[in-house]
Design a protein around this motif. Structure first.
Motif, PDB file in Angstrom:
ATOM      1  N   GLU A  58       0.856  -1.187   0.000  1.00 17.01           N
ATOM      2  CA  GLU A  58       0.000   0.000   0.000  1.00 17.01           C
ATOM      3  C   GLU A  58       0.890   1.234   0.000  1.00 17.01           C
ATOM      4  N   LEU A  59       0.490   2.235  -0.767  1.00 19.37           N
ATOM      5  CA  LEU A  59       1.344   3.393  -1.001  1.00 19.37           C
ATOM      6  C   LEU A  59       0.521   4.672  -0.926  1.00 19.37           C
ATOM      7  N   ASP A  60       1.015   5.629  -0.174  1.00 18.62           N
ATOM      8  CA  ASP A  60       0.375   6.945  -0.150  1.00 18.62           C
ATOM      9  C   ASP A  60       1.446   8.005  -0.003  1.00 18.62           C
ATOM     10  N   TRP A  61       1.066   9.259  -0.165  1.00 21.59           N
ATOM     11  CA  TRP A  61       2.035  10.347  -0.155  1.00 21.59           C
ATOM     12  C   TRP A  61       1.366  11.633   0.303  1.00 21.59           C
ATOM     13  N   GLU A  62       2.203  12.542   0.772  1.00 22.38           N
ATOM     14  CA  GLU A  62       1.732  13.859   1.196  1.00 22.38           C
ATOM     15  C   GLU A  62       1.385  14.680  -0.035  1.00 22.38           C
ATOM     16  N   ARG A  63       0.235  15.329   0.000  1.00 23.66           N
ATOM     17  CA  ARG A  63      -0.177  16.136  -1.150  1.00 23.66           C
ATOM     18  C   ARG A  63       0.545  17.482  -1.126  1.00 23.66           C
ATOM     19  N   VAL A  64       1.070  17.869  -2.280  1.00 21.17           N
ATOM     20  CA  VAL A  64       1.736  19.158  -2.436  1.00 21.17           C
ATOM     21  C   VAL A  64       1.113  19.878  -3.622  1.00 21.17           C
ATOM     22  N   ASP A  65       1.418  21.168  -3.754  1.00 17.13           N
ATOM     23  CA  ASP A  65       0.765  22.002  -4.773  1.00 17.13           C
ATOM     24  C   ASP A  65       0.985  21.488  -6.192  1.00 17.13           C
ATOM     25  N   ASP A  66       2.158  20.931  -6.455  1.00 19.84           N
ATOM     26  CA  ASP A  66       2.457  20.513  -7.830  1.00 19.84           C
ATOM     27  C   ASP A  66       2.235  19.019  -8.050  1.00 19.84           C
ATOM     28  N   GLY A  67       1.394  18.402  -7.232  1.00 22.21           N
ATOM     29  CA  GLY A  67       1.068  16.981  -7.432  1.00 22.21           C
ATOM     30  C   GLY A  67       1.902  16.099  -6.539  1.00 22.21           C
ATOM     31  N   LEU A  77      -2.971   2.139  -4.144  1.00 23.50           N
ATOM     32  CA  LEU A  77      -2.662   3.557  -3.982  1.00 23.50           C
ATOM     33  C   LEU A  77      -3.758   4.235  -3.170  1.00 23.50           C
ATOM     34  N   CYS A  78      -3.366   5.201  -2.353  1.00 23.65           N
ATOM     35  CA  CYS A  78      -4.308   5.998  -1.562  1.00 23.65           C
ATOM     36  C   CYS A  78      -5.227   5.132  -0.697  1.00 23.65           C
ATOM     37  N   PRO A  79      -4.680   4.265   0.154  1.00 22.62           N
ATOM     38  CA  PRO A  79      -5.517   3.484   1.054  1.00 22.62           C
ATOM     39  C   PRO A  79      -6.159   4.381   2.106  1.00 22.62           C
ATOM     40  N   VAL A  80      -7.094   3.823   2.876  1.00 19.78           N
ATOM     41  CA  VAL A  80      -7.812   4.609   3.884  1.00 19.78           C
ATOM     42  C   VAL A  80      -6.854   5.221   4.895  1.00 19.78           C
ATOM     43  N   TRP A  81      -5.860   4.448   5.328  1.00 23.09           N
ATOM     44  CA  TRP A  81      -4.947   4.982   6.338  1.00 23.09           C
ATOM     45  C   TRP A  81      -4.174   6.194   5.810  1.00 23.09           C
ATOM     46  N   GLY A  82      -3.954   6.257   4.500  1.00 18.50           N
ATOM     47  CA  GLY A  82      -3.261   7.406   3.924  1.00 18.50           C
ATOM     48  C   GLY A  82      -4.082   8.679   4.054  1.00 18.50           C
ATOM     49  N   GLU A  83      -5.384   8.558   3.834  1.00 22.07           N
ATOM     50  CA  GLU A  83      -6.280   9.707   4.005  1.00 22.07           C
ATOM     51  C   GLU A  83      -6.236  10.210   5.439  1.00 22.07           C
ATOM     52  N   VAL A  84      -6.253   9.282   6.399  1.00 24.35           N
ATOM     53  CA  VAL A  84      -6.214   9.657   7.812  1.00 24.35           C
ATOM     54  C   VAL A  84      -4.863  10.275   8.161  1.00 24.35           C
ATOM     55  N   THR A  85      -3.795   9.710   7.632  1.00 29.36           N
ATOM     56  CA  THR A  85      -2.453  10.242   7.887  1.00 29.36           C
ATOM     57  C   THR A  85      -2.344  11.690   7.433  1.00 29.36           C
ATOM     58  N   ARG A  86      -2.827  11.962   6.232  1.00 28.80           N
ATOM     59  CA  ARG A  86      -2.739  13.332   5.710  1.00 28.80           C
ATOM     60  C   ARG A  86      -3.609  14.290   6.506  1.00 28.80           C
TER      61      ARG A  86
END
Length: 266
Positions: free
Chosen positions: A29-38, A63-72
């Motif tokens: 599972e993979l997620d990332w911090e959202r930034v202005d340029d993607g 990509l973008c699992p539930v835990w990633g949404e909570v993390t962000r």
């Protein structure tokens, strides 16, 4: 393979990436911090399919699992000025406030911590949980005297509580009994439930105990630690690799003759 792709994604987009092999799904599972340029989810999916090593396993990577949404969300709530954390102790499960504390989510600074005098006795069951007696609150201020400070420290902030449905109901009940207006304390979207977020982050289907000291300030501090833990993501954290000596730089080296005479385009 996935770790290499995750580090490359972090470097290409200058953002924090989290990746782990989930024991629940059996896949990565993979997620990332959202930034202005993607990047967007579609962009990452395209990069994944274009990667010679990772493409073979693309269908197994979520990509973008539930835990990633909570993390962000947790990372946003921990930003300066974004949120506070509130907790109450009460006369009973459906009772009145006898203690309320509020801390700053970003710093942990204590903003409010006070006993409150109720208009009803503390039940035996509640006293057994938090240890607050009728004698301890006998000389405390009533809720209507505490409310102005409560409004002040929560105004313009998201109010995080470990069980927001409980604390919101208790606070609004006391506001109503005091004959006051709830103002920003009333809207549900002013509140954030740390327990529900933690349940989703863990992937649990049940209520998760906080494990605090059952006093308002201690429970606020424990809830903040949960928020911090969620903000750290799952598995391994990948961050942009800092440039090594000799790597290309965006402009002339600082302090060089070229930098001194360089002027921006007209």
């Amino acid at each position: 393979m996935v770790k290499g792709f995750a580090q490359g994604l972090a470097d290409r987009h200058h953002t924090t990436v989290w990746a782990w092999n989930s024991p629940y799904s059996g896949g990565w599972e993979l997620d990332w911090e959202r930034v202005d340029d993607g990047p967007t989810e579609d962009e990452v999916r395209r990069e994944l399919l274009a990667d010679p090593a990772a493409a073979t396993y693309a269908s197994e990577i979520t990509l973008c699992p539930v835990w990633g949404e909570v993390t962000r969300a947790a990372r946003e709530l921990l930003q300066p000025g974004a949120a506070v954390i509130l907790d109450t102790e009460t006369t009973d499960l459906d009772g009145q406030t006898i203690e309320v504390a509020v801390i700053d989510a970003a710093t942990g600074k204590k903003l409010m911590d006070t006993l409150v005098k109720p208009t009803e006795p503390i039940s035996d069951g509640a006293r057994w949980v938090h240890g607050i007696t009728d004698e301890m609150v006998a000389d405390a201020r009533p809720f209507e005297k505490v409310l102005p400070r409560l409004r002040q420290v929560t105004k313009g902030k998201i109010i995080c509580a470990y069980s927001s449905a409980f604390d919101r109901r208790i606070v609004l009940g006391d506001v109503k009994r005091a004959g006051k207006k709830p103002l920003h304390l009333e809207p549900e979207d002013s509140w954030y439930c740390v327990m529900e977020a933690y349940r989703r982050w863990v992937g649990a289907f049940r209520w998760l105990r906080l494990g605090g000291r059952h006093r308002a300030l201690g429970d606020c501090e424990s809830a903040r630690q949960v928020l911090i833990r969620m903000s750290e993501g799952r598995g391994t954290t990948f961050t942009p690799t800092p440039p090594a000596p000799g790597d290309p730089v965006a402009g002339p080296p600082v302090g060089s003759v070229i930098a001194a005479v360089a002027v921006p385009d007209a």
